[in-house]
Design an enzyme around this catalytic site. Structure first.
Site, mmCIF file in Angstrom:
data_model
loop_
_atom_site.group_PDB
_atom_site.id
_atom_site.type_symbol
_atom_site.label_atom_id
_atom_site.label_comp_id
_atom_site.label_asym_id
_atom_site.label_seq_id
_atom_site.Cartn_x
_atom_site.Cartn_y
_atom_site.Cartn_z
ATOM 1 N N ASP A 18 0.945 -1.323 0.100
ATOM 2 C CA ASP A 18 -0.465 -0.325 -0.262
ATOM 3 C C ASP A 18 0.535 1.689 0.142
ATOM 4 O O ASP A 18 1.785 1.482 0.283
ATOM 5 C CB ASP A 18 -1.325 -0.246 1.351
ATOM 6 C CG ASP A 18 -2.031 0.682 1.077
ATOM 7 O OD1 ASP A 18 -2.360 1.915 -0.037
ATOM 8 O OD2 ASP A 18 -2.588 1.022 2.322
ATOM 9 N N ARG A 22 0.235 7.291 -3.107
ATOM 10 C CA ARG A 22 1.047 9.233 -2.395
ATOM 11 C C ARG A 22 2.725 9.518 -2.070
ATOM 12 O O ARG A 22 2.954 10.089 -2.371
ATOM 13 C CB ARG A 22 0.692 8.172 -0.280
ATOM 14 C CG ARG A 22 -0.806 8.748 -0.104
ATOM 15 C CD ARG A 22 -0.847 7.898 1.812
ATOM 16 N NE ARG A 22 -1.563 6.213 1.071
ATOM 17 C CZ ARG A 22 -1.977 5.614 1.689
ATOM 18 N NH1 ARG A 22 -0.843 5.920 3.742
ATOM 19 N NH2 ARG A 22 -2.030 4.342 1.510
ATOM 20 N N TRP A 23 3.216 8.122 -2.223
ATOM 21 C CA TRP A 23 4.362 7.719 -2.752
ATOM 22 C C TRP A 23 4.543 8.958 -3.873
ATOM 23 O O TRP A 23 5.217 10.481 -4.406
ATOM 24 C CB TRP A 23 4.757 6.541 -2.946
ATOM 25 C CG TRP A 23 6.706 6.832 -3.429
ATOM 26 C CD1 TRP A 23 7.565 6.302 -2.972
ATOM 27 C CD2 TRP A 23 6.610 6.708 -4.956
ATOM 28 N NE1 TRP A 23 8.643 6.496 -3.364
ATOM 29 C CE2 TRP A 23 8.043 6.538 -4.712
ATOM 30 C CE3 TRP A 23 6.475 6.933 -6.434
ATOM 31 C CZ2 TRP A 23 9.151 7.188 -5.983
ATOM 32 C CZ3 TRP A 23 7.438 7.015 -7.520
ATOM 33 C CH2 TRP A 23 8.596 7.385 -7.269
ATOM 34 N N ASN A 66 -10.845 -2.754 -5.240
ATOM 35 C CA ASN A 66 -10.522 -1.796 -6.646
ATOM 36 C C ASN A 66 -10.824 -1.197 -7.573
ATOM 37 O O ASN A 66 -10.525 -0.455 -8.341
ATOM 38 C CB ASN A 66 -8.455 -2.294 -6.312
ATOM 39 C CG ASN A 66 -7.849 -1.502 -5.598
ATOM 40 O OD1 ASN A 66 -6.853 -2.606 -5.024
ATOM 41 N ND2 ASN A 66 -8.348 -0.534 -4.191
ATOM 42 N N TRP A 67 -12.039 -2.636 -8.078
ATOM 43 C CA TRP A 67 -12.086 -1.718 -9.116
ATOM 44 C C TRP A 67 -13.420 -0.609 -9.481
ATOM 45 O O TRP A 67 -13.387 0.154 -10.468
ATOM 46 C CB TRP A 67 -13.341 -2.694 -9.754
ATOM 47 C CG TRP A 67 -13.214 -4.246 -9.451
ATOM 48 C CD1 TRP A 67 -13.050 -5.438 -8.974
ATOM 49 C CD2 TRP A 67 -12.283 -4.640 -11.269
ATOM 50 N NE1 TRP A 67 -11.965 -6.600 -9.918
ATOM 51 C CE2 TRP A 67 -12.066 -5.935 -11.156
ATOM 52 C CE3 TRP A 67 -11.351 -3.871 -12.140
ATOM 53 C CZ2 TRP A 67 -10.936 -6.456 -11.736
ATOM 54 C CZ3 TRP A 67 -11.348 -4.560 -13.103
ATOM 55 C CH2 TRP A 67 -10.695 -5.765 -13.027
HETATM 56 C C1 IPE Z 1 -5.733 -2.579 -0.445
HETATM 57 O O1 IPE Z 1 -5.455 -1.134 -0.862
HETATM 58 C C2 IPE Z 1 -5.133 -3.671 -1.176
HETATM 59 C C3 IPE Z 1 -4.219 -3.890 -2.327
HETATM 60 C C4 IPE Z 1 -3.071 -3.112 -1.430
HETATM 61 C C5 IPE Z 1 -4.357 -3.793 -3.234
HETATM 62 P P1 IPE Z 1 -6.363 -0.637 -0.759
HETATM 63 O O2 IPE Z 1 -5.126 1.152 -1.047
HETATM 64 O O3 IPE Z 1 -7.217 -0.763 -1.339
HETATM 65 O O4 IPE Z 1 -7.449 -0.487 0.542
HETATM 66 P P2 IPE Z 1 -7.616 0.807 1.446
HETATM 67 O O5 IPE Z 1 -8.554 1.155 1.073
HETATM 68 O O6 IPE Z 1 -7.147 2.103 1.931
HETATM 69 O O7 IPE Z 1 -8.524 0.102 2.710
HETATM 70 C C1 IPE Z 2 -1.488 -0.352 -3.486
HETATM 71 O O1 IPE Z 2 -1.149 1.564 -3.594
HETATM 72 C C2 IPE Z 2 -2.224 -0.131 -5.046
HETATM 73 C C3 IPE Z 2 -2.661 -0.868 -4.848
HETATM 74 C C4 IPE Z 2 -4.124 -0.102 -4.455
HETATM 75 C C5 IPE Z 2 -3.194 -1.102 -6.797
HETATM 76 P P1 IPE Z 2 -2.424 2.872 -3.976
HETATM 77 O O2 IPE Z 2 -2.545 2.613 -5.015
HETATM 78 O O3 IPE Z 2 -3.579 1.862 -2.915
HETATM 79 O O4 IPE Z 2 -2.104 4.328 -2.857
HETATM 80 P P2 IPE Z 2 -2.119 4.811 -1.909
HETATM 81 O O5 IPE Z 2 -2.852 4.170 -0.835
HETATM 82 O O6 IPE Z 2 -3.712 5.612 -2.829
HETATM 83 O O7 IPE Z 2 -1.001 5.452 -1.462
HETATM 84 MG MG MG Z 3 -4.235 2.883 -1.258
#
Ligand code: IPE
Ligand code: IPE
Ligand code: MG
Length: 239
Positions: A18, A22-23, A66-67
């Protein structure tokens, strides 16, 4: 992902990767740049597991939730998945690592499904380690689908309800033969499971790091392993 396994080394590590978005934001880039940088951390994690003798590595790459992200971001993640398979297949062969998927592979674009199925088939006999990609994965979805399978067996008269055990449930999950994770790592400082492996993580050691996934490299991984090696896993017993 082979040998050298001691009790102090987890047999199975599961990672919630995760913080990519943000990075990217921190450096003034588009979110997709964060996902690209995160792909390098994936390679590092695979290498670290191999060197440490971790046999199973499950990576939460895309959740059922994530969809709902913007179409362009979902498309970019699918494109990265295509690229990841293309660039890393040879390493799976070199290191005799088996690729597997946990989740609703059928939800992914057809060409990605085909490519993943091809690599899974080509690596299915390898036994030096398993790389498991959690794709369109949700813990509640997995359990719901398991309940449906079990209900069908009960309805068909193949399974008396009173003979349902914890093992029956485990056997109806996506990857019944994979042992539960010993260690779950989540990066980016979020302290939640986000629907990851709800059944399988019931006794996992949990490790949270504030570092964002694209910055999570070998020293961070080693720190997590070292921290795990000092944990006392009691499983309800004393000492
Ligand atoms: C969890 O991260 C899913 C993956 C790393 C693929 P998310 O960024 O989607 O989780 P939430 O929404 O912060 O709980
Ligand atoms: C995790 O990074 C990757 C996936 C969920 C696919 P994020 O995309 O959730 O990154 P943040 O949490 O928005 O920083
Ligand atoms: Mg995330």
């Amino acid at each position: 992902m082979k040998q050298k396994t001691t009790l102090r080394t987890p047999r199975h590590i599961a990672i919630i990767m995760d913080g990519n978005g943000r990075w990217a934001k921190k450096q003034g880039f588009a979110r997709v740049k964060g996902h690209e940088a995160g792909a390098e951390s994936v390679r590092t994690a695979i290498r670290c597991c191999r060197n440490a003798g971790v046999q199973y590595l499950t990576l939460y790459a895309f959740s059922v939730e994530n969809w709902v992200r913007p179409k362009a971001e979902v498309a970019a993640l699918m494109q990265l998945l295509r690229r990841f398979l293309k660039n890393n297949e040879h390493e799976l062969h070199e290191n005799q690592v088996r690729l597997r998927v946990s989740g609703r592979l059928q939800d992914l674009p057809e060409d990605v499904q085909r490519e993943i199925n091809r690599v899974m088939e080509a690596t299915k006999h390898y036994d030096a380690g398993q790389l498991i990609l959690a794709l369109s994965y949700g813990g509640r979805t997995e359990l719901t689908e398991a309940m449906q399978k079990i209900a069908r067996q009960v309805k068909a008269g193949e399974l008396p309800p009173e003979s349902i055990t914890e093992e029956t449930i485990t056997q109806n999950l996506y990857l019944p033969d994979v042992p539960d994770p010993d260690l779950m790592i989540r990066t980016s400082g979020e302290l939640r499971l986000s629907n990851f492996l709800l059944w399988q993580l019931s006794y996992a050691e949990l490790y949270f790091d504030d570092v964002l996934w694209p910055d999570f490299r070998e020293p961070h991984f080693q720190k997590a392993l070292e921290n795990y090696s000092k944990r006392k896993r009691r499983f309800g017993d004393i000492e």
